[in-house]
Every structure is written in C-alpha cells, then in structure tokens.
Design a protein around this motif. Structure first.
Motif, PDB file in Angstrom:
ATOM      1  N   VAL A  47       9.701   3.453   3.096  1.00 49.72           N
ATOM      2  CA  VAL A  47       9.676   2.218   3.886  1.00 49.72           C
ATOM      3  C   VAL A  47      10.983   1.463   3.718  1.00 49.72           C
ATOM      4  N   ALA A  48      11.563   1.528   2.522  1.00 50.86           N
ATOM      5  CA  ALA A  48      12.839   0.865   2.257  1.00 50.86           C
ATOM      6  C   ALA A  48      14.020   1.759   2.565  1.00 50.86           C
ATOM      7  N   GLY A  49      13.757   2.979   2.994  1.00 54.53           N
ATOM      8  CA  GLY A  49      14.841   3.948   3.173  1.00 54.53           C
ATOM      9  C   GLY A  49      15.873   3.556   4.198  1.00 54.53           C
ATOM     10  N   ALA A  50      15.435   2.914   5.297  1.00 55.01           N
ATOM     11  CA  ALA A  50      16.380   2.581   6.362  1.00 55.01           C
ATOM     12  C   ALA A  50      17.280   1.405   5.984  1.00 55.01           C
ATOM     13  N   GLU A  51      16.813   0.537   5.112  1.00 53.01           N
ATOM     14  CA  GLU A  51      17.582  -0.646   4.721  1.00 53.01           C
ATOM     15  C   GLU A  51      17.525  -0.812   3.204  1.00 53.01           C
ATOM     16  N   PRO A  52      17.978   0.178   2.437  1.00 50.49           N
ATOM     17  CA  PRO A  52      17.793   0.124   0.984  1.00 50.49           C
ATOM     18  C   PRO A  52      18.486  -1.057   0.324  1.00 50.49           C
ATOM     19  N   GLU A  53      19.582  -1.520   0.915  1.00 47.86           N
ATOM     20  CA  GLU A  53      20.316  -2.629   0.306  1.00 47.86           C
ATOM     21  C   GLU A  53      19.559  -3.952   0.400  1.00 47.86           C
ATOM     22  N   GLN A  54      18.523  -4.019   1.213  1.00 45.52           N
ATOM     23  CA  GLN A  54      17.746  -5.251   1.364  1.00 45.52           C
ATOM     24  C   GLN A  54      16.497  -5.282   0.493  1.00 45.52           C
ATOM     25  N   TRP A  55      16.228  -4.192  -0.219  1.00 53.22           N
ATOM     26  CA  TRP A  55      15.065  -4.100  -1.092  1.00 53.22           C
ATOM     27  C   TRP A  55      15.549  -4.064  -2.535  1.00 53.22           C
ATOM     28  N   PHE A  56      14.936  -4.868  -3.395  1.00 53.22           N
ATOM     29  CA  PHE A  56      15.426  -5.038  -4.756  1.00 53.22           C
ATOM     30  C   PHE A  56      14.361  -4.657  -5.781  1.00 53.22           C
ATOM     31  N   PRO A  57      14.771  -4.018  -6.898  1.00 56.81           N
ATOM     32  CA  PRO A  57      13.852  -3.854  -8.023  1.00 56.81           C
ATOM     33  C   PRO A  57      13.673  -5.190  -8.731  1.00 56.81           C
ATOM     34  N   LEU A  58      12.835  -5.217  -9.747  1.00 59.52           N
ATOM     35  CA  LEU A  58      12.488  -6.485 -10.375  1.00 59.52           C
ATOM     36  C   LEU A  58      13.699  -7.234 -10.909  1.00 59.52           C
ATOM     37  N   PRO A 105      -8.951 -15.737   4.587  1.00 61.16           N
ATOM     38  CA  PRO A 105      -7.718 -16.157   5.264  1.00 61.16           C
ATOM     39  C   PRO A 105      -6.638 -16.686   4.318  1.00 61.16           C
ATOM     40  N   ASP A 106      -7.013 -17.137   3.122  1.00 60.07           N
ATOM     41  CA  ASP A 106      -6.003 -17.671   2.214  1.00 60.07           C
ATOM     42  C   ASP A 106      -5.477 -16.627   1.222  1.00 60.07           C
ATOM     43  N   SER A 107      -5.964 -15.390   1.300  1.00 55.65           N
ATOM     44  CA  SER A 107      -5.444 -14.337   0.433  1.00 55.65           C
ATOM     45  C   SER A 107      -4.029 -13.962   0.851  1.00 55.65           C
ATOM     46  N   ARG A 108      -3.200 -13.609  -0.130  1.00 52.11           N
ATOM     47  CA  ARG A 108      -1.799 -13.289   0.140  1.00 52.11           C
ATOM     48  C   ARG A 108      -1.396 -11.993  -0.551  1.00 52.11           C
ATOM     49  N   VAL A 109      -0.410 -11.294   0.047  1.00 51.31           N
ATOM     50  CA  VAL A 109      -0.020  -9.954  -0.386  1.00 51.31           C
ATOM     51  C   VAL A 109       1.495  -9.868  -0.542  1.00 51.31           C
ATOM     52  N   LEU A 110       1.927  -9.242  -1.629  1.00 53.31           N
ATOM     53  CA  LEU A 110       3.332  -8.885  -1.814  1.00 53.31           C
ATOM     54  C   LEU A 110       3.466  -7.404  -1.517  1.00 53.31           C
ATOM     55  N   VAL A 111       4.297  -7.041  -0.550  1.00 49.62           N
ATOM     56  CA  VAL A 111       4.482  -5.638  -0.171  1.00 49.62           C
ATOM     57  C   VAL A 111       5.572  -5.033  -1.051  1.00 49.62           C
ATOM     58  N   VAL A 112       5.236  -3.930  -1.719  1.00 47.78           N
ATOM     59  CA  VAL A 112       6.150  -3.256  -2.636  1.00 47.78           C
ATOM     60  C   VAL A 112       6.413  -1.854  -2.110  1.00 47.78           C
ATOM     61  N   SER A 113       7.669  -1.550  -1.863  1.00 42.21           N
ATOM     62  CA  SER A 113       8.058  -0.219  -1.410  1.00 42.21           C
ATOM     63  C   SER A 113       8.467   0.594  -2.631  1.00 42.21           C
ATOM     64  N   GLY A 114       7.545   1.426  -3.117  1.00 38.63           N
ATOM     65  CA  GLY A 114       7.804   2.149  -4.363  1.00 38.63           C
ATOM     66  C   GLY A 114       7.773   1.188  -5.531  1.00 38.63           C
TER      67      GLY A 114
END
Length: 302
Positions: free
Chosen positions: A85-96, A33-42
C-alpha cells in the motif's frame, strides 16, 4: 517535576483486554460512529497535513484489525494492510521513529500510536510458528497468533533493556559527575546515557552493572530504579536506573562506544549552551535521567 519521557505515556488508554474475544462487542464498537482507526502499511503510517490521520471505521481499508482500546469515550483501532500500500509513495510513509516529530509533547494519542506500531512490528516479525514452522492465524483482536498446525499460541514479545545514569562524587556537590557515552555512528558532541539488553537469568540491577563494565570498564555498586518507557523501536521496554560508580577509570573495552566522559553539572550546562554537547531528545527516558540528575531542564537536544 514531570519528566520529558512521561509526556508520551501520561494518558494511557484502557486496552479493554477482556473484550478482545467478545465478537458481539467488537462488532458493535467497530460500527460505532465515534470509533477511529490508524491505518498501518506493514509497519508504517502516512501523516496527513502534519498529523497522524485517525479515520472513521467506514473509511478504513480491509486488513488485520487490532483493538487498541478506549479513551475519551471512543474506541480506537489500528488496521494493518499490506506493505505494498505504501509502495507507490514510500517516502510519505514513516516508521515509528520517523513519526515522533508528529507527536507533540502533550499528544494524548501517543500511547495509542506506540501500541499500534508495536503490535504491527510484532506481526511483521512473527510469520511462522517457532515450534513447527506452521502458519499462524490472528485472534484476540490481533493480540495473539495461534499455529494452525500444532496449536501453539504466540503472544507479543518485549525485549527488556536497561538504561542508566551513572554518577560519581559526593551527591549534590559541585564535583559530582555523571557518565555519558557516544555511539560510533553519532557525530562529535552527541552523548547519551549508557544502555543495553537484559540477558536470560539476569536481574535488572546486574544488567546495569554488566553493561556499564562491558562498555566503559567502570564498576557500579548501588543501583536504584528510576522509571520506564515503552519504546517499540521495534520492541523494547526501557527500564531506567540511577547507579553509583565505585571506580571511575574509563577503558573502552569493546566497540560499543567511540567515546565516554564524566560531566560535572557546570560542564554539562556550559557545553549544552554552547552547542558542543548534544543531549538526547526531550521525549526519551535518557533525557529524563540526565535532567533528573542535573536538577532541571537543559538547553538543546538532538
């Protein structure tokens, strides 16, 4: 003194490399339950409310699981999903690079983010076997790719890059000066330390000398190691050095730089305070190299 670039690497996580093929352990930690995930689109992440969202594993979408490791008693993961996954809202997804403003100077999660995005960039760039062009399958919790045809194994690649603060004059004197350069794409007043990639069969010290000579025609003698910074933009390891010039004449012999100048400490401080000199941001090893030579913090940044 703690240098600016160290804030992003100060709280390194335990990568748990020995567990990457332990399926029972991986499954148990994924369900914890304490494991955490960062979702990366591409290769991109979507900040939420000004922060990077680490979600419980039961809220993570299906995708390629990357074990990042353990920190503060919890297990941390990334899941790479299709770029669409980021295609519909590309401006809200950032590279590093675009995520750096969301990482505070004391953000303990920064090494995890660098790990996750560096791995995502490697998966994005490594699509086929370089030996036979066969399909690649992920294993070892996302840290290896094995060819389904010839069996050749691929491991994450890093590009070693040297970054250097070159100085001249009597060390510590008012007349001592350091060499900074301006990239052609940068606005007037923006300067940084010189940098370049190490070539095959070349020592790091010789890479420092070669890059400085190629960009400015300044000859460098003594070279000493300063520190390093992982910089997965997309796959560099920045290796910082101080170097001592044995010549000072500047000749911009190629198109790498639009300008290069020697700065005394007094001139550097005065121009930084006036805003006519803009130095690298606080999280970069370039800033650390400059401030280590200057002897303390400087005002302003990019």
């Amino acid at each position: 003194m703690r240098y600016p670039h160290e804030t992003l690497i100060a709280d390194a996580h335990d990568r748990r490399g020995v567990r990457r093929r332990d399926r029972e352990w991986l499954d148990a930690r994924w369900q914890a339950p304490d494991s955490r995930v960062l979702v990366v689109s591409g290769t991109r992440v979507r900040p939420v409310d000004g922060a990077l969202p680490w979600v419980p594993t039961d809220e993570a979408p299906a995708g390629l699981r990357l074990l990042l490791g353990e920190r503060a008693g919890a297990t941390w993961w990334a899941v790479i999903v299709d770029p669409e996954v980021a295609g519909a809202e590309p401006e809200q997804w950032f590279p590093l690079r675009g995520l750096l403003p969301f990482l505070g100077e004391d953000d303990a999660a920064a090494p995890l983010v660098f790990h996750a995005l560096g791995m995502a960039e490697w998966h994005w760039a490594t699509r086929y076997c370089p030996r036979c062009a066969g399909a690649l399958a992920s294993r070892s919790a996302g840290h290896e790719l094995v060819c389904e045809g010839c069996g050749k194994v691929q491991f994450p690649r890093l590009d070693p890059a040297v970054i250097m603060l070159i100085s001249a004059g009597e060390p510590g004197s008012a007349d001592e000066r350091c060499l900074l350069g301006r990239h052609p794409a940068w606005p007037e007043g923006r300067f940084s330390t010189l940098a370049g990639f190490c070539e095959p069969g070349e020592s790091l010290e010789d890479a420092v000398r070669r890059e400085v000579a190629e960009e400015t025609a300044v000859a460098v003698g003594e070279v000493s190691y300063f520190g390093n910074q992982p910089w997965p933009l997309p796959s560099s390891l920045m290796l910082g050095f101080h170097g001592r010039a044995v010549s000072e004449g500047i000749d911009l012999v190629d198109d790498e730089l639009a300008d290069a100048r020697w700065f005394t400490r007094e001139a550097m401080r005065a121009e930084a305070e006036a805003g006519t000199l803009k130095l690298p941001g606080g999280v970069s090893i370039s800033r650390s190299l400059i401030e280590s030579w200057y002897g303390g913090p400087l005002p302003g940044s990019w």
